[in-house]
Design a protein around this motif. Structure first.
Motif, PDB file in Angstrom:
ATOM      1  N   ILE A   6       0.871  -1.167   0.000  1.00 37.29           N
ATOM      2  CA  ILE A   6       0.000   0.000   0.000  1.00 37.29           C
ATOM      3  C   ILE A   6       0.907   1.215   0.000  1.00 37.29           C
ATOM      4  O   ILE A   6       2.031   1.153   0.481  1.00 37.29           O
ATOM      5  N   LEU A  20       9.924  -3.656   5.194  1.00 41.22           N
ATOM      6  CA  LEU A  20       9.150  -2.997   6.258  1.00 41.22           C
ATOM      7  C   LEU A  20       7.660  -3.148   5.961  1.00 41.22           C
ATOM      8  O   LEU A  20       7.264  -3.467   4.860  1.00 41.22           O
ATOM      9  N   ARG A  21       6.859  -2.844   6.971  1.00 40.18           N
ATOM     10  CA  ARG A  21       5.412  -2.875   6.766  1.00 40.18           C
ATOM     11  C   ARG A  21       5.018  -1.700   5.888  1.00 40.18           C
ATOM     12  O   ARG A  21       5.318  -0.553   6.211  1.00 40.18           O
ATOM     13  N   ALA A  22       4.298  -2.022   4.805  1.00 41.33           N
ATOM     14  CA  ALA A  22       4.002  -0.993   3.816  1.00 41.33           C
ATOM     15  C   ALA A  22       3.178   0.142   4.408  1.00 41.33           C
ATOM     16  O   ALA A  22       3.481   1.319   4.213  1.00 41.33           O
ATOM     17  N   PHE A  23       2.148  -0.198   5.149  1.00 42.40           N
ATOM     18  CA  PHE A  23       1.210   0.838   5.597  1.00 42.40           C
ATOM     19  C   PHE A  23       1.912   1.848   6.491  1.00 42.40           C
ATOM     20  O   PHE A  23       1.860   3.060   6.270  1.00 42.40           O
ATOM     21  N   LEU A  24       2.599   1.343   7.501  1.00 41.47           N
ATOM     22  CA  LEU A  24       3.231   2.234   8.466  1.00 41.47           C
ATOM     23  C   LEU A  24       4.374   3.016   7.817  1.00 41.47           C
ATOM     24  O   LEU A  24       4.530   4.216   8.041  1.00 41.47           O
ATOM     25  N   LEU A  73       3.126   5.627   5.615  1.00 45.68           N
ATOM     26  CA  LEU A  73       2.508   6.649   6.460  1.00 45.68           C
ATOM     27  C   LEU A  73       3.588   7.605   6.966  1.00 45.68           C
ATOM     28  O   LEU A  73       3.396   8.820   7.024  1.00 45.68           O
ATOM     29  N   VAL A  74       4.743   7.059   7.325  1.00 45.37           N
ATOM     30  CA  VAL A  74       5.830   7.892   7.821  1.00 45.37           C
ATOM     31  C   VAL A  74       6.463   8.685   6.678  1.00 45.37           C
ATOM     32  O   VAL A  74       6.731   9.883   6.823  1.00 45.37           O
TER      33      VAL A  74
END
Lengths: 341, 706
Positions: free
Chosen positions: B84, B137-141, B144-145
């Motif tokens: 995402i 890494l986690r896509a969403f977080l 978001l950063v």
């Protein structure tokens, strides 16, 4: 630094490194102390009473929110709606009491609102199986939008003048310690006890560590998830009350700030792995300390707000990178039906 | 009884209930709900808002769709790869700012501005891609950063540049054309976006990079095992997303020539809502350009119309949040239950009456029971799995297919030694020699293949003409079953069903729906055509001796039909036998001018009755595990001999199926009858009393070897 809190222990240890005693928590704590000392020595304004109070204030609210966030993150969730819940529930209380409603009733309504929001998020996450991050992102929008649209009209709500309740929160001290700090400490103890001494806490660790295994083992993971989000919402509500007392009001601008990311920063920096099942209240405290010192230092250095955001977010990114290296995700369980996001 | 049964018959004849299941198997079925939502939205808002369809408002809307659509497309590409990208909003905003700095402050030539902007988008995307693709890494977080990081950079730059941007003024016709111009009345930016969308549609649906992308999103582990470079694929998904956002940013800058402190705020939520609303799955693997476009138009329509109707910002964002949650919810449910729903509704039994089964116990019946096939000689016991069809050549070598995808050859005359004659990869289900001695094979799931005497394998055909009224794509051969070759070289072969794979033949039996067909392949023209559609499980095929017609088995109706492909009766089909006691499989010529036919299983009174009760069979398919269904009795093997007129001459049985359950083929050769069975691990050899000991099917049909 060597022993970790109960449920976090087993999966956190990796074989082959028996001599490894340096935890992220320890590093962060040391870093915070060093930064604190550095600021204290180099900045003449840093050790003033006024500054320390300001530091403590910002730290307390972040810390309280971090307690809630930490709880859901341990349970392998996330709650991006915390700030929205905090802002809207407290603003509504203030708006209601402004219309003449007794404060007690207003507080109760605000509480009910916060619980309802947490409950709704929990239901959507646990039963509708919408990923937590989606649910809470959208929930934040919904809560804030509906609050601005229907619950209150102005940007800034002031606390009622001469309200004993808010004055008490803002001014009372216990043994010379401001009420805010006391509240933070009490909440920290409660959450710590909850995680460490209750069945609920154990289950939260188990669910966070491996949700399907926890479910197979008979843990009611769905109830547990709902309960987590309700608790988070309640903590957000309490943080909001303290914030309103400290600032004599609640500004809806808080929602548009990057506060929720500061909270995440507290949790991730403190060493609560985003893959769940690890960490505890102590990690939140350490994270809070570092972020508080950092924010305060940047303010004293007079770094503009926008650049502060940049610095904080870069630090958060680095923290996430380190977190993903230290706590790698389990490839087997990472990609589930809602994908690996 | 009669009236209600007539009703049942008519209902199952004219109500095309099987179409529902077939529609659900289509990939585009996901688009139906968003599409109708779009139509409804256009109608509702078109009537509510005055001047909705005026040229100027449409042009303006088109330009907005172009920009927003590109962003949604970028996000959708990332979502298809299983990730995402929330930073799309910030990359867009940053691109707007950089374009404006290029045009208004630095006064660069427009191509340079485009280049710099695109480079910026690619770099931002590459950062995301590196973090998510390579560092895992986690896509969403993560995004978001990076959303906040890029946004902070924008805020910092904007503070120092805003005055310069406002005071500067670009003097470029090209820029003006990009922002305001149109081609044949279509806004230029919309045209650009449309071309990009079409290119991406082709890439995603017709080209390897697109398939790899969806494969990675659908199942990363499997994609990795299949040799796809997963990390690189994910990396480039983010790079493309960044690039598309920067194009959108440039178009926005060219159109408006200014930017503000709140440009792009909350855009990520709108884009996310659009992508999910269009039907792109957040789990990855399912998505298309069409979905992205529909979602983008829908969300833009919604937000613009709400603004037009005077709805306040907070309410709009609330509505957007609710729509987002609802769309994700529906998507999750749909993904989760789609297969379950499909499994429930796909099986759609039809109404079928069978004539009473002939009595096999009556004295003098041609079906008189015996155990002639019980103690036959066994060939290759345990060496082969699933010899559905067997055939022998002039040199007495015995060929059979196996479940493992091989054709095994047993060397004559004793058939003790064997070799793998050819490996094709699918289960061979029917075999015949052509004039030149090539072995032609029908392979379940693959099509019609040829194995030359020197063992080279050639694909003859694997598709036929698409019938326009069929929902299932019937151009592809799904279950080629048996074949025979006309004297002129044309190959007539049967496809048992277009609705099921080979292993689900029993489900097709439960349905007994006319979904099989006879297909002709003409090697001279390399042309394949469906000759007879709508056969209820087309099975064995055997040329008649007149050279103008062939016999074929329609298994679930227990009948044998004759079709004339040449001569005065060309194109006619006649029923030769219609009351067999079992379900016919392969048919082959016998040495005495008659025909052998294998019955793969026997009828049972309960199943015959159930054939007249489609509702009952559907309930059975839904509620009972497949191994508990009513089945043909495949525990009893039977071979019968019949003549041109359809008279049964004799029957050979193995009651109880001890040696040969479920006989699916037989072949007469030099006085012996060779027996194959699709689920057997052996081939049987039965001495036919009084048969011509020198008769060889290949010589008989094609003449002696030259």
């Amino acid at each position: 630094m060597t022993s970790r809190e109960g449920g976090a222990e087993a999966p956190g240890r990796r074989a082959g490194r028996p001599g490894w005693k340096l935890t992220q928590e320890g590093v962060v704590f040391a870093l915070a102390v060093v930064l604190f000392a550095l600021f204290a020595l180099t900045l003449d304004k840093f050790l003033t009473a006024g500054n320390l109070v300001a530091l403590v204030r910002s730290v307390a609210i972040l810390g309280i929110l971090g307690l809630g966030m930490g709880l859901v993150v341990i349970g392998r969730g996330i709650d991006l709606a915390m700030v929205a819940t905090m802002v809207v529930s407290v603003s509504w209380i203030l708006a209601l009491s402004d219309t003449g409603m007794p404060l007690g009733t207003a507080l109760l309504i605000g509480f009910a609102f916060a619980v309802a929001v947490g409950f709704a998020s929990g239901i959507l996450i646990a039963y509708a199986t919408i990923p937590a991050i989606f649910t809470t992102l959208a929930m934040g929008l919904i809560v804030y939008g509906s609050g601005r649209a229907w619950l209150f009209q102005v940007d800034v709500q002031n606390t009622p003048a001469n309200s004993e309740f808010f004055n008490f929160l803002a001014q009372a001290t216990v043994l010379g310690i401001p009420m805010m700090i006391v509240a933070f400490a009490v909440l920290a103890v409660i959450v710590w006890a909850l995680l460490k001494w209750t069945r609920f806490g154990r289950f939260v660790y188990a669910t966070g560590d491996n949700p399907s295994a926890a479910r197979v083992a008979g843990i009611p993971t769905r109830y547990l998830m709902v309960a987590q989000y309700v608790i988070t919402a309640i903590i957000a509500y309490l943080a909001g009350l303290i914030m309103a007392a400290a600032n004599s009001g609640m500004s809806t601008r808080v929602y548009n700030s990057t506060m929720i990311y500061d909270v995440l920063l507290v949790v991730v920096l403190g060493g609560i792995g985003l893959s769940g099942g690890r960490g505890g209240v102590r990690n939140v405290l350490v994270g809070t300390l570092l972020v508080g010192v950092l924010l305060n230092g940047m303010t004293i250095f007079d770094i503009p707000y926008t650049q502060q955001n940049l610095i904080k977010s870069v630090i958060l990114l680095i923290a996430i990178v380190i977190d993903s290296i230290v706590n790698p995700r389990d490839e087997q369980t990472a990609q589930q039906e809602q994908g690996d996001i | 009884m009669a009236a209600s049964e007539t009703l049942t018959r008519l209902r199952y004849k004219y109500l095309p209930e099987h179409l529902l299941g077939e529609l659900l198997t289509k990939r585009w079925i996901d688009n139906v709900v968003p599409f109708f939502a779009l139509i409804v939205a256009i109608i509702v808002f078109g009537t509510l808002i005055p001047d909705f369809f005026s040229a100027s408002s449409l042009a303006d809307f088109g330009r907005q769709v172009a920009e927003f659509g590109l962003i949604v497309l970028g996000l959708s590409i990332v979502m298809m790869s299983g990730g995402i990208d929330l930073s799309v909003a910030s990359i867009f905003t940053l691109s707007v700012l950089v374009s404006l700095i290029g045009t208004n402050v630095e006064a660069w030539p427009t191509p340079l501005v485009i280049l710099v902007t695109l480079a910026l988008g690619a770099v931002c995307g590459a950062i995301n891609g590196y973090l998510v693709g390579y560092l895992r890494l986690r896509a969403f977080l993560t995004t978001l950063v990076t959303l906040i990081i890029f946004r902070s950079i924008y805020d910092i730059l904007f503070l120092s540049m805003s005055t310069a941007i406002i005071s500067g003024f670009p003097d470029s016709d090209l820029l003006f054309f990009i922002g305001e111009g149109d081609v044949l009345g279509i806004p230029f930016s919309l045209l650009v976006a449309a071309i990009i969308a079409i290119v991406w549609h082709v890439v995603l649906s017709r080209m390897r990079p697109g398939w790899r992308l969806t494969a990675v999103g659908g199942a990363r582990r499997s994609a990795h095992n299949a040799g796809i470079k997963v990390r690189r694929t994910v990396f480039f998904a983010y790079v493309w997303s960044g690039l598309l956002c920067s194009i959108a940013g440039f178009l926005f800058a060219a159109r408006l020539g200014s930017t503000g402190a709140d440009t792009g705020v909350g855009l990520e939520v709108s884009a996310l809502t659009a992508a999910v609303l269009g039907g792109n799955s957040i789990g990855g693997g399912r998505g298309s350009v069409a979905k992205a476009v529909m979602g983008a138009v829908l969300v833009l329509l919604l937000t613009n119309s709400l603004v037009n109707l005077g709805v306040s910002g907070p309410i709009t964002s609330t509505i957007l949040g609710v729509v987002l949650l609802l769309a994700v919810f529906i998507d999750m449910r749909w993904l989760k239950h789609r297969n379950r729903l499909l499994a429930k509704v796909y099986v759609s039994p039809a109404y079928l009456t069978l004539p009473p089964a002939p009595d096999t116990t009556a004295p003098g019946s041609p079906y008189a029971l015996n155990d002639k096939l019980r103690n036959v000689e066994i060939i290759g016991l345990g060496e082969i799995e699933g010899p559905e069809d067997v055939i022998l050549d002039r040199d007495d070598n015995l060929y059979c297919g196996t479940r493992l995808g091989d054709i095994v050859r047993f060397f004559g005359p004793d058939h003790k030694r064997s070799e793998i004659f050819a490996h094709i990869g699918g289960h061979p289900l029917g075999m015949a020699f052509d004039r030149a001695g090539n072995l032609l094979v029908c392979i379940g799931g693959m099509g019609l293949y040829q194995v030359a005497p020197d063992k080279t394998v050639t694909k003859l055909t694997d598709e036929t003409n698409r019938s326009w009224m069929s929902v299932v794509d019937d151009s592809r051969l799904r279950l080629a079953d048996d074949l025979d070759i006309a004297p002129d070289g044309r190959v007539f072969f049967s496809e048992a069903t277009i609705r099921y794979e080979q292993e689900d033949w029993a489900t097709d039996a439960l349905e007994s729906r006319p979904s099989g067909r006879m297909i002709v392949y003409d090697p001279k023209r390399n042309y394949t055509h469906t000759d007879i559609p709508k056969i209820i499980f087309a099975n064995g095929v055997c040329m008649c001796r007149d050279g103008q017609s062939f016999l074929f088995a329609e298994s679930w109706t227990c009948s044998i039909l004759r079709y004339w492909f040449d001569g005065p009766k060309k194109g006619k089909t006649e029923r030769v036998i219609s009351d067999l006691p079992g379900y016919p499989d392969n048919i082959n010529r016998a040495s005495d001018g008659n025909y052998w036919m294998a019955l793969l299983g026997m009828r049972t009174p309960a199943l015959d009755l159930a054939m007249r009760m489609p509702g009952f069979r559907r309930r059975m398919a839904r509620r009972v595990a497949p191994d508990q269904w009513l089945y043909p009795n495949i525990n009893t093997g039977c071979v019968v001999k019949f003549n041109d007129k359809g008279e049964i001459l004799e029957s050979l049985w193995d009651l109880g199926g001890e040696n040969h359950p479920m006989i699916t083929s037989m072949r007469e050769h030099r006085g012996w009858l060779y027996l194959g069975g699709v689920s057997n691990n052996r081939i049987g050899r039965y001495r036919i009393p009084g048969a011509d000991p020198n008769w060889c099917g290949q010589d008989d049909y094609w003449g002696p070897a030259t």
